[in-house]
Write a protein that holds these residues in place. Structure first.
Motif, PDB file in Angstrom:
ATOM      1  N   ARG A  22      17.972 -25.227 -11.328  1.00 18.40           N
ATOM      2  CA  ARG A  22      17.459 -25.765 -10.062  1.00 18.40           C
ATOM      3  C   ARG A  22      16.979 -24.644  -9.150  1.00 18.40           C
ATOM      4  N   ILE A  23      17.763 -23.582  -9.035  1.00 18.48           N
ATOM      5  CA  ILE A  23      17.358 -22.428  -8.219  1.00 18.48           C
ATOM      6  C   ILE A  23      16.054 -21.837  -8.744  1.00 18.48           C
ATOM      7  N   PHE A  24      15.963 -21.679 -10.057  1.00 18.38           N
ATOM      8  CA  PHE A  24      14.769 -21.079 -10.645  1.00 18.38           C
ATOM      9  C   PHE A  24      13.540 -21.967 -10.449  1.00 18.38           C
ATOM     10  N   ALA A  25      13.715 -23.273 -10.512  1.00 15.81           N
ATOM     11  CA  ALA A  25      12.583 -24.187 -10.304  1.00 15.81           C
ATOM     12  C   ALA A  25      12.058 -24.074  -8.878  1.00 15.81           C
ATOM     13  N   ILE A  26      12.961 -23.969  -7.907  1.00 17.18           N
ATOM     14  CA  ILE A  26      12.536 -23.814  -6.515  1.00 17.18           C
ATOM     15  C   ILE A  26      11.913 -22.434  -6.299  1.00 17.18           C
ATOM     16  N   ALA A  27      12.471 -21.407  -6.951  1.00 14.35           N
ATOM     17  CA  ALA A  27      11.887 -20.060  -6.858  1.00 14.35           C
ATOM     18  C   ALA A  27      10.447 -20.060  -7.351  1.00 14.35           C
ATOM     19  N   ASP A  28      10.175 -20.784  -8.423  1.00 18.95           N
ATOM     20  CA  ASP A  28       8.799 -20.885  -8.928  1.00 18.95           C
ATOM     21  C   ASP A  28       7.870 -21.466  -7.864  1.00 18.95           C
ATOM     22  N   GLN A  29       8.370 -22.426  -7.098  1.00 20.80           N
ATOM     23  CA  GLN A  29       7.557 -23.057  -6.062  1.00 20.80           C
ATOM     24  C   GLN A  29       7.265 -22.109  -4.893  1.00 20.80           C
ATOM     25  N   MET A  30       8.040 -21.038  -4.777  1.00 26.80           N
ATOM     26  CA  MET A  30       7.863 -20.093  -3.671  1.00 26.80           C
ATOM     27  C   MET A  30       6.769 -19.067  -3.924  1.00 26.80           C
ATOM     28  N   GLN A  31       6.244 -19.002  -5.145  1.00 22.57           N
ATOM     29  CA  GLN A  31       5.281 -17.957  -5.466  1.00 22.57           C
ATOM     30  C   GLN A  31       4.031 -17.973  -4.595  1.00 22.57           C
ATOM     31  N   PRO A  32       3.431 -19.133  -4.289  1.00 23.13           N
ATOM     32  CA  PRO A  32       2.236 -19.102  -3.421  1.00 23.13           C
ATOM     33  C   PRO A  32       2.506 -18.493  -2.049  1.00 23.13           C
ATOM     34  N   TYR A  33       3.716 -18.689  -1.517  1.00 21.61           N
ATOM     35  CA  TYR A  33       4.049 -18.156  -0.199  1.00 21.61           C
ATOM     36  C   TYR A  33       4.347 -16.659  -0.274  1.00 21.61           C
ATOM     37  N   ARG A  41       5.939 -23.274   7.175  1.00 27.77           N
ATOM     38  CA  ARG A  41       6.729 -23.086   8.393  1.00 27.77           C
ATOM     39  C   ARG A  41       7.941 -24.010   8.379  1.00 27.77           C
ATOM     40  N   VAL A  42       8.455 -24.254   7.195  1.00 32.97           N
ATOM     41  CA  VAL A  42       9.516 -25.244   7.042  1.00 32.97           C
ATOM     42  C   VAL A  42      10.795 -24.858   7.795  1.00 32.97           C
ATOM     43  N   LEU A  43      11.014 -23.580   8.029  1.00 33.57           N
ATOM     44  CA  LEU A  43      12.187 -23.143   8.785  1.00 33.57           C
ATOM     45  C   LEU A  43      11.819 -22.636  10.175  1.00 33.57           C
ATOM     46  N   GLY A 317      18.633 -27.293   2.996  1.00 37.51           N
ATOM     47  CA  GLY A 317      18.203 -28.653   2.671  1.00 37.51           C
ATOM     48  C   GLY A 317      16.746 -28.963   2.910  1.00 37.51           C
ATOM     49  N   VAL A 318      15.860 -27.960   2.762  1.00 33.09           N
ATOM     50  CA  VAL A 318      14.429 -28.195   3.019  1.00 33.09           C
ATOM     51  C   VAL A 318      13.577 -27.980   1.773  1.00 33.09           C
ATOM     52  N   GLU A 319      14.208 -27.897   0.600  1.00 36.78           N
ATOM     53  CA  GLU A 319      13.469 -27.554  -0.621  1.00 36.78           C
ATOM     54  C   GLU A 319      12.370 -28.552  -0.970  1.00 36.78           C
ATOM     55  N   ASP A 320      12.483 -29.796  -0.488  1.00 40.37           N
ATOM     56  CA  ASP A 320      11.465 -30.809  -0.792  1.00 40.37           C
ATOM     57  C   ASP A 320      10.433 -30.966   0.320  1.00 40.37           C
ATOM     58  N   LEU A 321      10.484 -30.089   1.328  1.00 36.71           N
ATOM     59  CA  LEU A 321       9.592 -30.216   2.485  1.00 36.71           C
ATOM     60  C   LEU A 321       8.608 -29.057   2.603  1.00 36.71           C
ATOM     61  N   LEU A 322       8.585 -28.172   1.607  1.00 39.88           N
ATOM     62  CA  LEU A 322       7.771 -26.964   1.692  1.00 39.88           C
ATOM     63  C   LEU A 322       6.303 -27.257   1.945  1.00 39.88           C
ATOM     64  N   GLN A 323       5.737 -28.166   1.173  1.00 42.05           N
ATOM     65  CA  GLN A 323       4.301 -28.445   1.282  1.00 42.05           C
ATOM     66  C   GLN A 323       3.957 -29.220   2.548  1.00 42.05           C
ATOM     67  N   LYS A 324       4.901 -29.986   3.071  1.00 44.07           N
ATOM     68  CA  LYS A 324       4.660 -30.746   4.300  1.00 44.07           C
ATOM     69  C   LYS A 324       4.344 -29.810   5.458  1.00 44.07           C
ATOM     70  N   TYR A 325       4.937 -28.608   5.444  1.00 41.57           N
ATOM     71  CA  TYR A 325       4.742 -27.648   6.530  1.00 41.57           C
ATOM     72  C   TYR A 325       3.856 -26.483   6.100  1.00 41.57           C
ATOM     73  N   GLU A 326       2.979 -26.735   5.148  1.00 36.39           N
ATOM     74  CA  GLU A 326       2.134 -25.701   4.563  1.00 36.39           C
ATOM     75  C   GLU A 326       0.837 -25.541   5.348  1.00 36.39           C
ATOM     76  N   THR A 327       0.397 -24.280   5.506  1.00 36.10           N
ATOM     77  CA  THR A 327      -0.895 -23.983   6.125  1.00 36.10           C
ATOM     78  C   THR A 327      -1.573 -22.878   5.323  1.00 36.10           C
ATOM     79  N   ASP A 328      -2.842 -22.607   5.665  1.00 36.67           N
ATOM     80  CA  ASP A 328      -3.593 -21.566   4.974  1.00 36.67           C
ATOM     81  C   ASP A 328      -3.250 -20.192   5.537  1.00 36.67           C
ATOM     82  N   VAL A 329      -3.427 -19.168   4.712  1.00 39.58           N
ATOM     83  CA  VAL A 329      -3.329 -17.778   5.154  1.00 39.58           C
ATOM     84  C   VAL A 329      -4.692 -17.364   5.667  1.00 39.58           C
ATOM     85  N   ILE A 330      -4.742 -16.849   6.903  1.00 42.36           N
ATOM     86  CA  ILE A 330      -6.046 -16.556   7.520  1.00 42.36           C
ATOM     87  C   ILE A 330      -6.357 -15.063   7.563  1.00 42.36           C
TER      88      ILE A 330
END
Length: 338
Positions: A22-33, A41-43, A317-330
């Motif tokens: 589970r940790i590794f799956a969430i870590a994979d999702q962090m690569q774009p950030y 800006r989830v936190l 407890g925000v692992e499922d909210l990452l994309q909801k608070y996603e923005t572009d890098v400018i």
């Protein structure tokens, strides 16, 4: 599987294979950030108390960077002498006060068991950033994550692999925690290369034996030809009574391109928890390995940010909210091309 939300992360003993996956799956999702392809800006508004009462560069900055990349803010204390502990304040009192200022705390302390003691007084989750010669759970997780990724590149897996651990295995908390994680897998072969005085503690050896793994103990680097991973460690000078005592062992097991070519497979992955001691009398991993594609030490350090981001997201407890608070890098970033 472990329930992460609100939990302290104190020891690798808390994890099972499902929790690790589970940790590794969430870590994979962090690569774009981490690679600055996207922001999240989830936190936003959350505060990390980064309490490091023992010298650290990578781990301290990695924790802070991971929290910032999730949109949070970081407050730091570094060094025992700059804290109220130097005035005689107990860890419990320190925890009660500082946890009221933070939403989560990452802590390093030179005394074994101190982070768990601190967590007893904390009102928020505490993550162990290393407690003496005891444990370093986030380092073990990033090491295992790196091993998994590097072996997959070679079309191999953790089950059935051969790892050589080299250097100070007595005081090196990274190899202790990593061994505990690897004990959860099947048919792992361990070659433990160290001076007799700095050999792996008996409790770790007993654990590996009970788990059915094969362990070979030696003082010689020869004979590790078929290793999939070579994990080099530095002499932990801060754990010795004197620098002179540590100097007896410094430079005993150096790895350079010639030794690597002679004693390891062409695709053996080279790892080190860093910092590597590059002084002439030590020179654990020679600079002539820097261009070797199997040198994974910097990929290993990069993975530390991913793992710590994952742990922050899961614990808060925000692992499922990452994309909801996603923005572009400018801004311009070469990291987007990684």
């Amino acid at each position: 599987m472990m329930h992460f939300t609100g939990a302290d992360i104190l020891s690798v003993k808390q994890f099972d294979p499902d929790s690790i996956a589970r940790i590794f799956a969430i870590a994979d999702q962090m690569q774009p950030y981490a690679h600055r392809k996207k922001r999240t800006r989830v936190l936003d508004g959350a505060i990390l108390g980064n309490l490091f009462f023992e010298p650290s560069t990578r781990t301290r900055v990695s924790f802070g960077t991971a929290f910032n990349l999730l949109g949070g803010e970081v407050r730091e204390t570094t060094g025992m002498e700059s804290s109220a502990i130097a005035k005689g304040e107990s860890l419990y009192d320190t925890a009660r006060v500082l946890s009221s200022y933070s939403d989560i705390i990452a802590m390093r302390h030179p005394k074994a068991g101190s982070v768990a003691e601190f967590a007893e007084g904390s009102r928020v989750p505490v993550i162990n950033g290393g407690d003496g010669a005891n444990e370093h759970p986030t380092q073990a997780l990033l090491d295992l994550y790196t091993i998994k990724k590097e072996l997959e590149h070679n079309k191999l897996g953790i089950d059935g692999m051969h790892i050589c651990m080299v250097g100070d295995l007595k005081y090196g908390r990274t190899v202790h925690s990593l061994s505990k994680l690897l004990s959860m897998y099947s048919n792992v072969r361990f070659t433990l290369i160290s001076p007799r005085e700095l050999s792996m503690p008996d409790d770790i050896l007993s654990m590996l034996d009970s788990a059915g793994h094969k362990v070979h103990i030696t003082e010689h680097i020869e004979g590790s030809m078929d290793a999939d991973i070579v994990y080099q460690t530095r002499i932990q000078q801060e754990r010795f009574a004197t620098a002179e005592e540590a100097d007896q062992y410094r430079g005993k097991f150096r790895l350079n391109n010639e030794i690597y070519t002679r004693h390891y497979k062409p695709n053996t992955v080279i790892m080190h928890p860093l910092p590597r001691d590059s002084r002439a009398e030590a020179n654990e991993l020679d600079n002539d390995l820097n261009q070797n594609p199997n040198l994974a030490i910097f990929r290993q350090a990069d993975n530390g940010v991913l793992i710590r981001m994952a742990l922050f997201a899961l614990t808060l407890g925000v692992e499922d909210l990452l994309q909801k608070y996603e923005t572009d890098v400018i801004w311009h970033s070469d990291k987007a091309n990684i």
